[in-house]
Design an enzyme around this catalytic site. Structure first.
Site, short mmCIF file in Angstrom:
data_model
loop_
_atom_site.label_atom_id
_atom_site.label_comp_id
_atom_site.label_asym_id
_atom_site.label_seq_id
_atom_site.Cartn_x
_atom_site.Cartn_y
_atom_site.Cartn_z
N LYS A 108 3.57 8.81 8.58
CA LYS A 108 2.29 8.41 9.41
C LYS A 108 2.36 8.95 10.76
O LYS A 108 2.13 9.71 11.99
CB LYS A 108 1.31 7.35 9.83
CG LYS A 108 1.16 6.80 8.87
CD LYS A 108 0.40 5.69 8.77
CE LYS A 108 -1.09 5.16 7.47
NZ LYS A 108 -0.12 4.56 6.73
N ASP A 132 8.65 2.43 1.95
CA ASP A 132 8.02 3.52 2.24
C ASP A 132 8.16 3.15 3.53
O ASP A 132 7.80 2.27 3.71
CB ASP A 132 7.42 2.81 1.47
CG ASP A 132 4.86 3.45 1.55
OD1 ASP A 132 5.00 4.02 3.33
OD2 ASP A 132 4.60 3.42 1.22
N PHE A 161 0.75 -0.94 0.10
CA PHE A 161 0.17 -0.08 -0.27
C PHE A 161 0.62 1.03 0.17
O PHE A 161 1.80 1.54 0.92
CB PHE A 161 -0.67 0.08 1.21
CG PHE A 161 -2.02 1.22 1.36
CD1 PHE A 161 -3.43 1.44 -0.04
CD2 PHE A 161 -1.69 2.17 1.88
CE1 PHE A 161 -3.78 1.99 0.63
CE2 PHE A 161 -2.33 3.51 1.96
CZ PHE A 161 -3.46 3.33 1.35
C1 LIG Z 1 -1.05 4.75 5.35
C2 LIG Z 1 0.27 3.99 4.45
C3 LIG Z 1 0.45 5.41 3.14
C4 LIG Z 1 -0.51 6.24 2.66
O1 LIG Z 1 -0.26 7.72 4.06
P1 LIG Z 1 -1.63 8.87 3.76
O2 LIG Z 1 -1.25 9.93 4.53
O3 LIG Z 1 -2.98 8.34 3.79
O4 LIG Z 1 -1.31 9.43 2.26
C5 LIG Z 1 1.17 4.65 2.50
N1 LIG Z 1 2.15 4.29 2.85
C6 LIG Z 1 1.95 2.80 3.60
C7 LIG Z 1 2.81 2.25 3.68
C8 LIG Z 1 1.32 3.52 4.51
O5 LIG Z 1 0.69 2.60 5.95
#
Ligand SMILES: *Cc1c(COP(=O)(O)O)cnc(C)c1O
Length: 399
Positions: free
Chosen positions: A256, A227, A142
Site C-alpha cells: 500500500k 504481512d 486480511f
Molecule cells: C490491502 C491489504 C492486502 C491486499 O492488498 P491488494 O493490493 O489490495 O491486493 C493484503 N494484506 C493486507 C494487510 C492489506 O491491508
C-alpha cells in the site's frame, strides 16, 4: 480541474451500468489532490484522513514523487524482467538497507506479494525435504482477494461465497499462543500475521505473543511471515511495524504505502529464505517496472527527508490522547486502537457508517469498518493543526 467532463451523477450512472458490482462507494468524485487535501468536481475541499487506503503516505501528488515518475516515463516505461533496470535494483537494495531483509521480489499488489510469500514458504520447506505446506494465520486477518490469499484471510464471510478454497491454511484467534501451539505440526511451513490487523478492524498483536511465536518458529524451522502491506513504510510510527516490537520475520510483504499510489507489491526475505526460489519458479510481467520503482524510491526518500516516520509517531500519539479525552467525556467511543497513524475508533453503537458520511459532508474523508469502527489512515505528513481541526468536527458528530 484538468480533463474532468462528467459530474457525479453521470459517473454513478456509468458505475451502475458498466462497472462490476464489487464496490459500495461514497457519493463523491475527487478530481485533484495536494498534500493532505482533496478537491471534488464542485471545487469543495476535503481533509484526507484515509490516504487512499493508507497508500498516499507522503501526501497527494508529492512533487518529488511526481517528478521522479515523469522523468522515468520520459526515458523508459517498460522492458520486462528479462533485462536489468536501475530503478528496480536500486529499490531492492534500498529496502534491504532499511529492513531486516536481504532480497526483494516485485509484483503489483498486496495480494500478489502474499501469493509470493506463500509460494516461497512452501518452497523453503520442500527444499529441506519436508512435506510441510500449511500456513497458520489469524482470524480477522486480511491477506488479499486472490483464491490463495482469500484462503489465508481469516474471515469466513469473505470466504464462503467462493468455496471450495485452496487447501493449506489454518486459522487461530489472535494473541492466543496456546491456540497457535495446538495447530502447529509437521505439516506447518509458516505462520503469517499482520503485526496490526488492518481490514479486520485494527487489532494489534501483543509483543509477548510475537516473541513466543518467533521462538517457536526458530525451534522448528518454521517461517514467520509478516504481512506489512498496510502497516509498512512509516504508517505505525516505525518504518516497519515489526521494528516497533523488536521481532524480525523471515519474510515480509509490502504494498500500500510504498509507491504513493502506483501499483506495487514487494516480497522481502532473508538471504537464506530468498535463495529457495530458483530461476523460473516465480515471476511477473509488470512487477518492478521502472516507473513504479522510481515512485517507490522517491516515496522512501521523502519519508526519510521529511521525517515522516517520527511525524507519524508524534501525531499518532496526539490523536490518541485527544480521542481518549473524547472517550472519557462519555461519548459513543468504546475503544481506541492502533499505532502511529493507523488508528481505529470503536463505537458503542452501530453508527460508524453514518458518521463517515457526515464527516464527508463536513469535508473530511475517513473510513468505516463494519458499522462500529471508524478507521483513520491519514497521510504521514499531516500536521497537528489539521488533526485538531478534524477532531473537533469528529467530536461534535460522535458525542
Ligand atoms: C490491502 C491489504 C492486502 C491486499 O492488498 P491488494 O493490493 O489490495 O491486493 C493484503 N494484506 C493486507 C494487510 C492489506 O491491508
Amino acid at each position: 480541474m484538468g480533463t474532468v467532463t462528467m459530474n457525479l451523477n453521470e459517473l454513478i450512472q456509468l458505475d451502475n451500468t458498466y462497472h462490476m458490482t464489487t464496490y459500495s462507494r461514497l457519493p463523491v468524485t475527487f478530481v485533484k489532490g495536494k498534500g493532505t487535501r482533496l478537491w471534488d468536481d464542485t471545487g469543495k475541499e476535503y481533509l484526507d484522513l484515509l490516504s487512499g487506503i493508507g497508500v498516499v503516505g507522503v501526501g497527494h501528488c508529492h512533487p518529488v514523487v511526481v517528478d521522479a515518475i515523469k522523468n522515468q516515463l520520459e526515458s523508459l516505461m517498460h522492458v520486462s524482467n528479462l533485462f536489468y533496470t536501475e530503478p528496480q535494483l536500486e529499490l531492492a537494495s534500498k529496502i534491504a538497507d532499511i529492513s531486516f531483509g536481504d532480497r526483494c521480489f516485485f509484483g503489483n499488489s498486496g495480494a500478489e506479494a502474499n501469493e509470493g510469500a506463500i509460494k516461497l514458504a512452501r518452497r523453503y520447506a520442500k527444499i529441506r525435504g519436508k512435506d510441510a505446506y500449511e500456513i497458520i494465520t489469524a482470524f480477522r486477518s486480511f491477506h488479499g482477494r486472490t483464491m490463495k490469499t482469500l484462503a489465508a484471510t481469516g474471515q469466513p464471510d469473505k470466504q464462503r461465497p467462493f468455496e471450495p478454497l485452496p487447501p493449506g491454511f489454518k486459522h487461530v484467534p489472535l494473541n492466543d499462543i496456546e491456540a497457535l501451539k495446538k495447530e502447529i505440526n509437521g505439516k506447518t511451513c509458516a505462520v503469517m500475521l499482520e503485526v496490526i490487523q488492518g481490514e479486520g478492524g485494527v487489532y494489534p498483536c501483543d509483543e509477548s505473543y510475537l516473541k513466543e511465536i518467533r521462538a517457536l518458529c526458530d525451534e522448528r524451522d518454521i517461517l514467520l511471515i509478516f504481512d506489512e502491506v498496510q502497516t509498512g513504510i512509516g504508517r505505525t510510527g516505525n518504518m516497519f511495524a515489526y521494528q516497533g516490537i523488536g521481532v524480525e520475520p523471515d519474510i515480509m510483504t509490502l504494498a500500500k504505502g510504498i509507491a504513493s499510489g502506483l501499483p506495487i507489491g514487494v516480497l522481502v526475505a532473508s538471504e537464506k529464505v530468498s535463495l529457495s526460489f530458483k530461476p523460473g519458479e516465480h515471476g511477473s510481467t509488470f512487477g518492478g517496472g521502472p516507473a513504479v520503482c522510481a515512485a517507490a524510491l522517491a516515496t522512501i526518500k521523502v519519508i526519510e527527508e521529511e521525517g515522516l516516520v517520527d511525524n507519524s509517531r508524534k501525531i499518532g500519539a496526539h490523536i490518541v490522547q485527544k480521542l481518549e479525552a473524547i472517550k472519557e467525556s462519555g461519548s459513543l467511543v468504546k475503544e481506541i486502537r492502533g499505532a502511529g497513524l493507523m488508528l481505529a475508533i470503536e463505537l458503542k453503537e452501530g453508527k460508524a457508517g453514518g458518521i463517515v458520511l457526515d464527516l464527508l459532508k463536513e469535508g473530511i474523508v475517513a473510513n468505516n469498518i463494519g458499522n462500529t469502527i471508524i478507521r483513520l489512515l491519514p497521510p504521514l505528513c499531516i500536521t497537528k493543526a489539521e488533526v485538531d481541526e478534524a477532531l473537533s468536527v469528529l467530536e461534535r458528530l460522535i458525542v
